[in-house]
Scaffold this motif. Structure first.
Motif, short mmCIF file in Angstrom:
data_model
loop_
_atom_site.label_atom_id
_atom_site.label_comp_id
_atom_site.label_asym_id
_atom_site.label_seq_id
_atom_site.Cartn_x
_atom_site.Cartn_y
_atom_site.Cartn_z
N SER A 181 0.86 -1.17 0.00
CA SER A 181 0.00 0.00 0.00
C SER A 181 0.90 1.23 0.00
N HIS A 182 0.52 2.27 -0.72
CA HIS A 182 1.36 3.47 -0.78
C HIS A 182 0.59 4.71 -0.33
N ASN A 183 1.29 5.55 0.44
CA ASN A 183 0.75 6.84 0.89
C ASN A 183 -0.49 6.72 1.78
N ARG A 184 -0.74 5.54 2.30
CA ARG A 184 -1.96 5.35 3.09
C ARG A 184 -1.67 4.86 4.50
N TYR A 185 -0.39 4.88 4.88
CA TYR A 185 -0.05 4.63 6.28
C TYR A 185 1.18 5.47 6.62
N THR A 186 0.92 6.71 6.99
CA THR A 186 1.97 7.68 7.27
C THR A 186 1.57 8.51 8.49
N LEU A 187 2.42 9.45 8.86
CA LEU A 187 2.06 10.39 9.91
C LEU A 187 0.83 11.23 9.55
N GLU A 189 -1.77 10.13 7.14
CA GLU A 189 -2.96 9.34 6.79
C GLU A 189 -2.74 7.88 7.14
N GLN A 190 -3.76 7.24 7.71
CA GLN A 190 -3.65 5.80 8.04
C GLN A 190 -4.86 5.01 7.57
N THR A 191 -5.34 5.32 6.38
CA THR A 191 -6.51 4.60 5.87
C THR A 191 -6.20 3.16 5.47
N ALA A 192 -4.91 2.78 5.51
CA ALA A 192 -4.55 1.39 5.22
C ALA A 192 -4.75 0.47 6.43
N GLU A 193 -5.19 1.02 7.56
CA GLU A 193 -5.33 0.21 8.77
C GLU A 193 -6.14 -1.07 8.56
N PRO A 194 -7.30 -1.03 7.89
CA PRO A 194 -8.04 -2.29 7.68
C PRO A 194 -7.26 -3.30 6.85
N PHE A 206 2.71 -7.32 4.84
CA PHE A 206 2.30 -5.97 4.48
C PHE A 206 3.53 -5.11 4.27
N VAL A 207 3.61 -4.48 3.09
CA VAL A 207 4.73 -3.62 2.74
C VAL A 207 4.20 -2.20 2.57
N ASN A 208 4.80 -1.27 3.30
CA ASN A 208 4.30 0.11 3.32
C ASN A 208 5.20 1.00 2.45
N ALA A 209 4.62 1.56 1.41
CA ALA A 209 5.39 2.42 0.49
C ALA A 209 5.06 3.88 0.73
N ALA A 210 6.04 4.72 0.42
CA ALA A 210 5.89 6.19 0.46
C ALA A 210 5.62 6.71 1.87
N PRO A 211 6.48 6.41 2.84
CA PRO A 211 6.26 6.91 4.21
C PRO A 211 6.40 8.42 4.32
N PHE A 212 7.00 9.06 3.30
CA PHE A 212 7.19 10.50 3.32
C PHE A 212 6.10 11.25 2.55
N GLY A 213 5.10 10.53 2.04
CA GLY A 213 3.96 11.17 1.39
C GLY A 213 4.32 11.98 0.16
N GLY A 214 5.39 11.60 -0.53
CA GLY A 214 5.79 12.33 -1.73
C GLY A 214 6.67 13.53 -1.45
N GLY A 215 7.19 13.64 -0.22
CA GLY A 215 8.13 14.71 0.09
C GLY A 215 7.70 15.65 1.19
N MET A 216 6.40 15.74 1.45
CA MET A 216 5.92 16.65 2.50
C MET A 216 6.56 16.35 3.84
N PHE A 261 7.83 6.06 12.19
CA PHE A 261 6.40 5.80 12.41
C PHE A 261 6.00 4.49 11.75
N SER A 262 6.52 4.25 10.55
CA SER A 262 6.20 3.02 9.82
C SER A 262 7.03 1.84 10.32
N VAL A 263 8.33 2.05 10.46
CA VAL A 263 9.23 0.94 10.78
C VAL A 263 8.98 0.39 12.18
N ARG A 264 8.55 1.24 13.11
CA ARG A 264 8.33 0.79 14.48
C ARG A 264 7.10 -0.11 14.61
#
Length: 316
Positions: A181-187, A189-194, A206-216, A261-264
């Motif tokens: 999932s990308h951009n959906r589990y970050t500081l 947004e966490q809509t990937a929770e389900p 589960f592999v979490n992509a884009a923890p930086f939300g595209g740079g923000m 936030f993601s790795v922990r």
């Protein structure tokens, strides 16, 4: 950084996965080019680093990402022991052809570019390009992937996409060992929770992509007032500004908090971080090593929690 079990596959991977979408040079999205020598040098450095997981795709850089990774693999005489290289099947460039035949050809192209005779992990990439019914129909992409797995050409199957509901549908087929999932589990947004919870129940990695939300979450919302490459509401910007101020008060880079936030989260097998030059490896290691006090997490997490149901709606 210790390796983690990769779902039910029996594989272990590093908590950070090296993303390579920019490695094939994609200036239209990233704003910079990456030459071949720099790309190959990056993968060489990865093979000497704690990061044992590499993620690419048939379409990245028109195939250049796979080709450059393949050159580094060839120099090593194969994928080093303990490393996992994952790729993805994609439609024919410039078309909507995501047929079973196209999937087989996509795999053939990836094998050739990477210089391998089998692939450790292959994702069905961006399945939202077609309907779920088309994806699971006889002769469709899922059937082709299952056949390739049964033939031993692919060891493990994954699905990598955007819409959470669609990915949940694919996991319900029980055909997949991994999901991105990308951009959906970050500081933000966490809509990937389900999806994370469903994957954990099924033994799917589960592999979490884009923890930086595209740079923000690296440069801050003043420099990058966008999330997932799109403009966002002022309320989202204000929320991240508060996060940034809290991090500054504790002497912690915002990027370190975003990555950790993601790795922990032990439910996440690996977090994909894009790396397009050798220096990014050491920079990422430094972000992982940066101490984040419990007091900062206590202040950040309530701000993050606002994103459980999505980012704030724009007033426009």
């Amino acid at each position: 950084m210790s390796d983690r079990p990769f779902g039910r596959t029996g594989l272990t991977v590093s908590g950070v996965c090296v993303g390579t979408s920019a490695l094939g040079s994609f200036p239209a999205q990233y704003g910079y080019e990456v030459d071949e020598d720099t790309a190959v040098a990056t993968i060489r450095q990865v093979f000497d680093s704690p990061f044992t997981f590499i993620d690419t795709s048939n379409e990245y850089g028109g195939g250049a990402s796979e080709e450059r990774i393949g050159r580094a693999i060839a120099e090593r005489g194969g994928i080093p022991d303990g490393y996992v290289v994952a790729t993805k099947v994609d439609p024919l460039p410039g078309s909507t052809d995501f047929s079973g035949d196209r999937v087989r050809r996509s795999v053939e192209e990836s094998l050739e570019r990477l210089g391998l005779d089998r692939l450790q992990l292959v994702y069905l990439h961006d399945p939202e390009k077609i309907s779920f019914e088309e994806g699971t129909a006889p002769g469709g992409p899922l059937e082709a992937l299952i056949e390739l797995r049964d033939q031993g050409v692919i060891e493990h199957l994954g699905v990598a996409g955007g819409p959470i509901d669609l990915e949940l549908q694919y996991l319900a087929t029980d055909a997949f060992d991994a999901v991105i999932s990308h951009n959906r589990y970050t500081l933000v947004e966490q809509t990937a929770e389900p999806l994370i919870e469903d994957a954990a129940r099924r033994g799917v990695a589960f592999v979490n992509a884009a923890p930086f939300g595209g740079g923000m979450l690296v440069k801050g919302p003043r420099a990058v007032p966008r999330y997932c490459y799109a403009p966002v509401a002022q309320a989202t910007i204000d929320r991240v500004l508060k996060m940034e101020a809290l991090c500054e008060r504790h002497g912690v880079p915002l990027a370190a908090a975003a990555l950790q936030f993601s790795v922990r989260d032990q439910r996440i097998a690996s977090t994909i971080v894009g790396m397009s030059q050798p220096s990014r490896i050491e920079e990422t290691i430094a972000l992982l090593a940066h101490d984040i006090p419990d007091e900062l997490w206590a202040e950040l997490l309530p701000l993050a929690q606002v994103g459980r149901d999505g980012i704030e709606a724009s007033a426009a």
